[in-house]
Design a protein around this motif. Sequence first.
Motif, PDB file in Angstrom:
ATOM      1  N   PRO A 118       0.399  -0.881  -0.169  1.00  0.00           N
ATOM      2  CA  PRO A 118       0.222  -0.091  -0.283  1.00  0.00           C
ATOM      3  C   PRO A 118       0.739   0.957  -0.312  1.00  0.00           C
ATOM      4  CG  PRO A 118       0.196  -1.069   2.122  1.00  0.00           C
ATOM      5  CD  PRO A 118       0.847  -1.943   1.324  1.00  0.00           C
ATOM      6  N   GLU A 119       1.823   1.714   0.280  1.00  0.00           N
ATOM      7  CA  GLU A 119       2.915   3.139   0.119  1.00  0.00           C
ATOM      8  C   GLU A 119       3.898   2.855  -0.611  1.00  0.00           C
ATOM      9  OE1 GLU A 119       4.656   2.628   4.387  1.00  0.00           O
ATOM     10  OE2 GLU A 119       2.732   2.729   4.972  1.00  0.00           O
ATOM     11  N   SER A 120       3.599   2.130  -1.606  1.00  0.00           N
ATOM     12  CA  SER A 120       4.367   1.997  -2.405  1.00  0.00           C
ATOM     13  C   SER A 120       4.606   2.961  -3.718  1.00  0.00           C
ATOM     14  CB  SER A 120       4.097   0.366  -3.549  1.00  0.00           C
ATOM     15  OG  SER A 120       2.754   0.681  -4.220  1.00  0.00           O
ATOM     16  N   SER A 121       3.396   3.721  -3.947  1.00  0.00           N
ATOM     17  CA  SER A 121       3.023   4.539  -4.852  1.00  0.00           C
ATOM     18  C   SER A 121       3.140   6.260  -4.115  1.00  0.00           C
ATOM     19  CB  SER A 121       1.573   4.670  -5.493  1.00  0.00           C
ATOM     20  OG  SER A 121       1.426   3.195  -5.844  1.00  0.00           O
ATOM     21  N   PRO A 122       3.122   7.080  -4.943  1.00  0.00           N
ATOM     22  CA  PRO A 122       4.218   8.614  -4.347  1.00  0.00           C
ATOM     23  C   PRO A 122       2.263   9.240  -3.931  1.00  0.00           C
ATOM     24  CG  PRO A 122       3.815   8.729  -6.466  1.00  0.00           C
ATOM     25  CD  PRO A 122       3.843   7.091  -6.288  1.00  0.00           C
ATOM     26  N   LEU A 123       3.027   9.387  -2.341  1.00  0.00           N
ATOM     27  CA  LEU A 123       1.973  11.347  -1.846  1.00  0.00           C
ATOM     28  C   LEU A 123       1.879  11.746  -2.707  1.00  0.00           C
ATOM     29  CD1 LEU A 123       2.628  10.910   2.115  1.00  0.00           C
ATOM     30  CD2 LEU A 123       0.365   9.859   0.717  1.00  0.00           C
ATOM     31  N   VAL A 124       0.303  12.425  -3.288  1.00  0.00           N
ATOM     32  CA  VAL A 124       0.016  13.295  -4.068  1.00  0.00           C
ATOM     33  C   VAL A 124      -0.672  14.293  -3.127  1.00  0.00           C
ATOM     34  CG1 VAL A 124       0.067  12.435  -6.145  1.00  0.00           C
ATOM     35  CG2 VAL A 124      -2.033  12.089  -5.436  1.00  0.00           C
ATOM     36  N   SER A 125      -0.753  14.476  -1.444  1.00  0.00           N
ATOM     37  CA  SER A 125      -1.094  14.989  -0.540  1.00  0.00           C
ATOM     38  C   SER A 125      -0.690  14.084   0.476  1.00  0.00           C
ATOM     39  CB  SER A 125      -2.130  15.497  -1.083  1.00  0.00           C
ATOM     40  OG  SER A 125      -3.662  14.308  -0.289  1.00  0.00           O
ATOM     41  N   PRO A 126      -1.578  15.010   2.100  1.00  0.00           N
ATOM     42  CA  PRO A 126      -0.582  14.751   2.856  1.00  0.00           C
ATOM     43  C   PRO A 126      -1.226  13.325   2.854  1.00  0.00           C
ATOM     44  CG  PRO A 126      -1.255  16.473   3.506  1.00  0.00           C
ATOM     45  CD  PRO A 126      -1.565  16.396   2.055  1.00  0.00           C
ATOM     46  N   HIS A 127      -2.366  12.090   2.576  1.00  0.00           N
ATOM     47  CA  HIS A 127      -3.080  10.904   3.072  1.00  0.00           C
ATOM     48  C   HIS A 127      -3.085  10.417   1.980  1.00  0.00           C
ATOM     49  CE1 HIS A 127      -2.753  11.869   7.208  1.00  0.00           C
ATOM     50  NE2 HIS A 127      -3.475  13.588   7.285  1.00  0.00           N
ATOM     51  N   ILE A 128      -2.839  10.817   0.650  1.00  0.00           N
ATOM     52  CA  ILE A 128      -4.034  10.505  -0.318  1.00  0.00           C
ATOM     53  C   ILE A 128      -2.409   9.922  -1.400  1.00  0.00           C
ATOM     54  CG2 ILE A 128      -5.541  10.115  -2.671  1.00  0.00           C
ATOM     55  CD1 ILE A 128      -6.949  11.145  -0.048  1.00  0.00           C
ATOM     56  N   ARG A 129      -2.460   8.828  -1.884  1.00  0.00           N
ATOM     57  CA  ARG A 129      -1.639   8.477  -2.711  1.00  0.00           C
ATOM     58  C   ARG A 129      -2.077   7.887  -4.202  1.00  0.00           C
ATOM     59  NH1 ARG A 129       2.952   6.173  -0.189  1.00  0.00           N
ATOM     60  NH2 ARG A 129       3.034   6.956   1.861  1.00  0.00           N
ATOM     61  N   ARG A 130      -0.829   8.352  -4.765  1.00  0.00           N
ATOM     62  CA  ARG A 130      -1.512   7.215  -6.588  1.00  0.00           C
ATOM     63  C   ARG A 130      -0.574   6.645  -7.229  1.00  0.00           C
ATOM     64  NH1 ARG A 130      -0.343  12.196 -12.114  1.00  0.00           N
ATOM     65  NH2 ARG A 130      -1.832  11.062 -13.161  1.00  0.00           N
ATOM     66  N   LYS A 131      -1.462   5.632  -8.007  1.00  0.00           N
ATOM     67  CA  LYS A 131      -1.620   4.482  -8.597  1.00  0.00           C
ATOM     68  C   LYS A 131      -1.774   5.285 -10.155  1.00  0.00           C
ATOM     69  CE  LYS A 131       0.617   0.393  -9.486  1.00  0.00           C
ATOM     70  NZ  LYS A 131       2.140   0.129  -9.411  1.00  0.00           N
ATOM     71  N   THR A 132      -0.462   4.945 -11.102  1.00  0.00           N
ATOM     72  CA  THR A 132      -0.579   4.958 -12.277  1.00  0.00           C
ATOM     73  C   THR A 132      -1.111   3.710 -12.944  1.00  0.00           C
ATOM     74  OG1 THR A 132       1.315   5.319 -13.160  1.00  0.00           O
ATOM     75  CG2 THR A 132       0.311   7.294 -12.683  1.00  0.00           C
ATOM     76  N   ILE A 133      -1.720   3.947 -13.983  1.00  0.00           N
ATOM     77  CA  ILE A 133      -2.566   2.990 -15.374  1.00  0.00           C
ATOM     78  C   ILE A 133      -1.463   2.796 -16.296  1.00  0.00           C
ATOM     79  CG2 ILE A 133      -3.804   0.844 -16.026  1.00  0.00           C
ATOM     80  CD1 ILE A 133      -3.903   1.187 -13.353  1.00  0.00           C
ATOM     81  N   ARG A 134      -0.288   1.622 -16.028  1.00  0.00           N
ATOM     82  CA  ARG A 134       0.556   1.255 -16.920  1.00  0.00           C
ATOM     83  C   ARG A 134      -0.772   1.169 -19.027  1.00  0.00           C
ATOM     84  NH1 ARG A 134       2.555  -3.902 -19.377  1.00  0.00           N
ATOM     85  NH2 ARG A 134       1.094  -4.531 -17.663  1.00  0.00           N
ATOM     86  N   LYS A 135       0.082   1.701 -19.760  1.00  0.00           N
ATOM     87  CA  LYS A 135      -0.467   1.552 -20.897  1.00  0.00           C
ATOM     88  C   LYS A 135      -1.648   2.576 -20.925  1.00  0.00           C
ATOM     89  CE  LYS A 135      -0.368  -1.513 -23.763  1.00  0.00           C
ATOM     90  NZ  LYS A 135      -0.810  -2.589 -24.285  1.00  0.00           N
ATOM     91  N   PHE A 136      -2.492   2.937 -19.972  1.00  0.00           N
ATOM     92  CA  PHE A 136      -3.823   3.434 -20.195  1.00  0.00           C
ATOM     93  C   PHE A 136      -2.995   5.241 -19.763  1.00  0.00           C
ATOM     94  CE2 PHE A 136      -4.946  -0.538 -20.886  1.00  0.00           C
ATOM     95  CZ  PHE A 136      -5.836  -0.413 -22.164  1.00  0.00           C
ATOM     96  N   PRO A 137      -3.969   6.181 -19.712  1.00  0.00           N
ATOM     97  CA  PRO A 137      -3.863   7.513 -18.697  1.00  0.00           C
ATOM     98  C   PRO A 137      -4.950   7.720 -17.988  1.00  0.00           C
ATOM     99  CG  PRO A 137      -5.228   7.503 -21.202  1.00  0.00           C
ATOM    100  CD  PRO A 137      -4.408   6.793 -21.364  1.00  0.00           C
ATOM    101  N   PHE A 138      -5.095   6.969 -16.748  1.00  0.00           N
ATOM    102  CA  PHE A 138      -5.724   7.064 -15.728  1.00  0.00           C
ATOM    103  C   PHE A 138      -4.698   6.526 -14.584  1.00  0.00           C
ATOM    104  CE2 PHE A 138      -9.084   4.427 -13.285  1.00  0.00           C
ATOM    105  CZ  PHE A 138     -10.202   5.255 -14.200  1.00  0.00           C
ATOM    106  N   SER A 139      -5.377   7.133 -13.231  1.00  0.00           N
ATOM    107  CA  SER A 139      -4.520   6.684 -12.545  1.00  0.00           C
ATOM    108  C   SER A 139      -5.182   6.473 -11.580  1.00  0.00           C
ATOM    109  CB  SER A 139      -4.274   8.356 -11.921  1.00  0.00           C
ATOM    110  OG  SER A 139      -3.395   8.852 -12.383  1.00  0.00           O
ATOM    111  N   ILE A 140      -4.946   5.496  -9.823  1.00  0.00           N
ATOM    112  CA  ILE A 140      -5.834   5.072  -8.862  1.00  0.00           C
ATOM    113  C   ILE A 140      -5.393   6.288  -8.422  1.00  0.00           C
ATOM    114  CG2 ILE A 140      -6.871   3.443  -7.185  1.00  0.00           C
ATOM    115  CD1 ILE A 140      -6.354   1.077  -9.431  1.00  0.00           C
ATOM    116  N   PHE A 141      -6.215   7.299  -7.223  1.00  0.00           N
ATOM    117  CA  PHE A 141      -6.454   7.712  -6.069  1.00  0.00           C
ATOM    118  C   PHE A 141      -6.758   6.785  -5.041  1.00  0.00           C
ATOM    119  CE2 PHE A 141      -6.157  10.591  -9.427  1.00  0.00           C
ATOM    120  CZ  PHE A 141      -4.797  11.783  -9.187  1.00  0.00           C
ATOM    121  N   TYR A 142      -5.647   7.060  -3.837  1.00  0.00           N
ATOM    122  CA  TYR A 142      -6.022   5.827  -2.675  1.00  0.00           C
ATOM    123  C   TYR A 142      -5.724   5.879  -1.643  1.00  0.00           C
ATOM    124  CZ  TYR A 142      -1.594   3.409  -2.887  1.00  0.00           C
ATOM    125  OH  TYR A 142      -0.611   3.825  -2.962  1.00  0.00           O
TER     126      TYR A 142
END
Length: 88
Positions: free
Chosen positions: A49-73
């Motif tokens: 769960p901590e593998s993606s970079p923080l984009v705010s104090p508690h929210i992380r962003r995982k980009t999806i390979r090959k597609f212009p799409f990200s998951i925020f969690y």
Amino acid sequence: MKLGFSLHREASDELTSAILFYKDNASIETAAEFLGLVDSAIDFLREHPESSPLVSPHIRRKTIRKFPFSIFYYVSGSEIRFDRYCSP
């Protein structure tokens, strides 16, 4: 140990819209590939769960390979909460 997860309703709606977009504007195979990559990303995040970079104090962003799409969690206790997805 894999964390549990839940989808915010808006995240679920955005994911459904993206799948339909790829189905309608590309192909059913592209939509299936996209969904497979999202499923793989969620499965990976449940174990790392901590593998993606923080984009705010508690929210992380995982980009999806090959597609212009990200998951925020964010992590809440023993669960990952997928707050929203984002596509351009």
